[in-house]
Design a protein around this motif. Structure first.
Motif, mmCIF file in Angstrom:
data_model
loop_
_atom_site.group_PDB
_atom_site.id
_atom_site.type_symbol
_atom_site.label_atom_id
_atom_site.label_comp_id
_atom_site.label_asym_id
_atom_site.label_seq_id
_atom_site.Cartn_x
_atom_site.Cartn_y
_atom_site.Cartn_z
ATOM 1 N N ALA A 70 94.167 103.414 7.230
ATOM 2 C CA ALA A 70 92.982 104.371 6.910
ATOM 3 C C ALA A 70 92.861 105.062 5.704
ATOM 4 N N GLY A 71 94.074 105.524 5.047
ATOM 5 C CA GLY A 71 94.210 106.383 4.066
ATOM 6 C C GLY A 71 95.646 106.885 3.837
ATOM 7 N N GLN A 72 95.939 107.303 2.538
ATOM 8 C CA GLN A 72 97.375 107.913 2.226
ATOM 9 C C GLN A 72 97.017 109.148 1.646
ATOM 10 N N ALA A 73 97.568 110.405 2.218
ATOM 11 C CA ALA A 73 97.320 111.703 1.804
ATOM 12 C C ALA A 73 98.729 112.250 1.409
ATOM 13 N N ILE A 74 98.828 113.268 0.353
ATOM 14 C CA ILE A 74 100.271 114.101 0.039
ATOM 15 C C ILE A 74 99.963 115.315 0.746
ATOM 16 N N THR A 75 99.094 115.901 0.791
ATOM 17 C CA THR A 75 98.759 117.484 1.314
ATOM 18 C C THR A 75 98.296 117.590 2.662
ATOM 19 N N VAL A 89 100.318 110.637 6.004
ATOM 20 C CA VAL A 89 100.155 111.932 5.526
ATOM 21 C C VAL A 89 101.941 112.112 4.887
ATOM 22 N N GLU A 90 102.123 111.634 3.651
ATOM 23 C CA GLU A 90 103.550 111.461 3.159
ATOM 24 C C GLU A 90 103.754 112.089 1.644
ATOM 25 N N ASP A 91 104.415 113.157 1.264
ATOM 26 C CA ASP A 91 104.271 113.308 -0.229
ATOM 27 C C ASP A 91 105.152 112.501 -1.061
ATOM 28 N N GLU A 92 106.083 111.733 -0.553
ATOM 29 C CA GLU A 92 106.755 110.794 -1.241
ATOM 30 C C GLU A 92 106.253 109.412 -1.279
ATOM 31 N N MET A 93 105.528 109.001 -2.523
ATOM 32 C CA MET A 93 104.482 107.966 -2.588
ATOM 33 C C MET A 93 105.247 106.563 -2.490
#
Length: 245
Positions: A32-37, A10-14
């Motif tokens: 498992a996945g990447q989230a920004i919020t 979970v990181e908002d800087e891609m």
């Protein structure tokens, strides 16, 4: 190494998120996945069932990483490691109050990340076996269900961690602005005396004070304080119930 464990980022800087993903794969973990919020993170937790979450504290949107971690703990009981470039006292106290499984300051080395993940997974496995007390989490979760009272959870040093809607209404503010502040900041200074010390380790708020809301409204209130004990009986915070008088 616990090979094949699924980790949600979970990181908002891609760019940073992609770098972390590459590092995790190199270390033998599955992304498992990447989230920004925070909202997206909660959705992905339900969809992907990760074993651990790497959570940036500062996220896009209304929900920061600490609030997202609270909801993860309440709903899924998963280990969370905070990743942040911010190590100020208030942020650190709010993060610690969530009882994370780790806290890494950016930039960090691959070995630091690996060690934190392995330790967090190991601690979580042990916790699942012995099921220790989860009083702080339960109290924070129950705040939203308390009706007719204004209630807050604060850290041992007086930092507001969570508050119910009644407390936000009383102080004419919202959760985002209230959490992370010191409870003494809301108490009128002219009501403080030698007999009413501020909240620090070892001292508790007085019973009768005046509070000043964010809009400047002053109200006399009564404050009842209860200890929140965690594992081995250690004090992890206080529950405050505020009643206008």
């Amino acid at each position: 190494m616990t090979k094949g464990k699924k980790i949600l980022i979970v990181e908002d800087e891609m760019v940073i998120s992609l770098e972390i993903a590459a590092t995790l794969k190199r270390l033998g973990y599955e992304v498992a996945g990447q989230a920004i919020t925070g909202i997206e993170a909660l959705r992905l937790v339900e969809e992907t069932d990760p074993d651990l979450i790497l959570m940036d504290i500062r996220l896009k949107g209304d929900m920061d990483g600490i609030e997202a971690a609270c909801q993860v703990s309440d709903r899924f009981d998963l280990p969370v490691i905070f990743l942040t470039a911010h190590s100020d006292e208030v942020t650190l106290e709010r993060a610690i109050a969530v009882s994370p499984s780790g806290y890494l300051i950016k930039p960090f080395k691959d070995r630091e990340l690996y060690s934190s993940i392995e330790l967090a997974l190991h601690k979580h496995e042990i916790r699942q076996r012995i099921r220790p007390e989860k009083i702080v989490r339960e109290v924070q979760s129950d705040l939203v269900h308390l009706s007719g009272v204004s209630a807050l959870v604060i850290s041992p040093r007086g930092i507001v961690i969570r508050a119910n809607q009644n407390a936000c209404d009383l102080l004419e503010t919202d959760q985002a602005d209230l959490c992370g502040t010191r409870i003494t900041a809301w108490i009128c200074s002219d009501t403080a005396t030698a007999d009413t010390p501020p909240v620090t380790e070892g001292s508790i708020l007085p019973c009768n004070v005046a509070i000043r809301s964010q809009k400047g409204t002053i109200r006399k209130v009564s404050i009842e304080t209860g200890f929140i004990a965690g594992e081995e009986g250690r004090i992890q915070g206080y529950l405050l119930v505020i009643t206008p008088v």
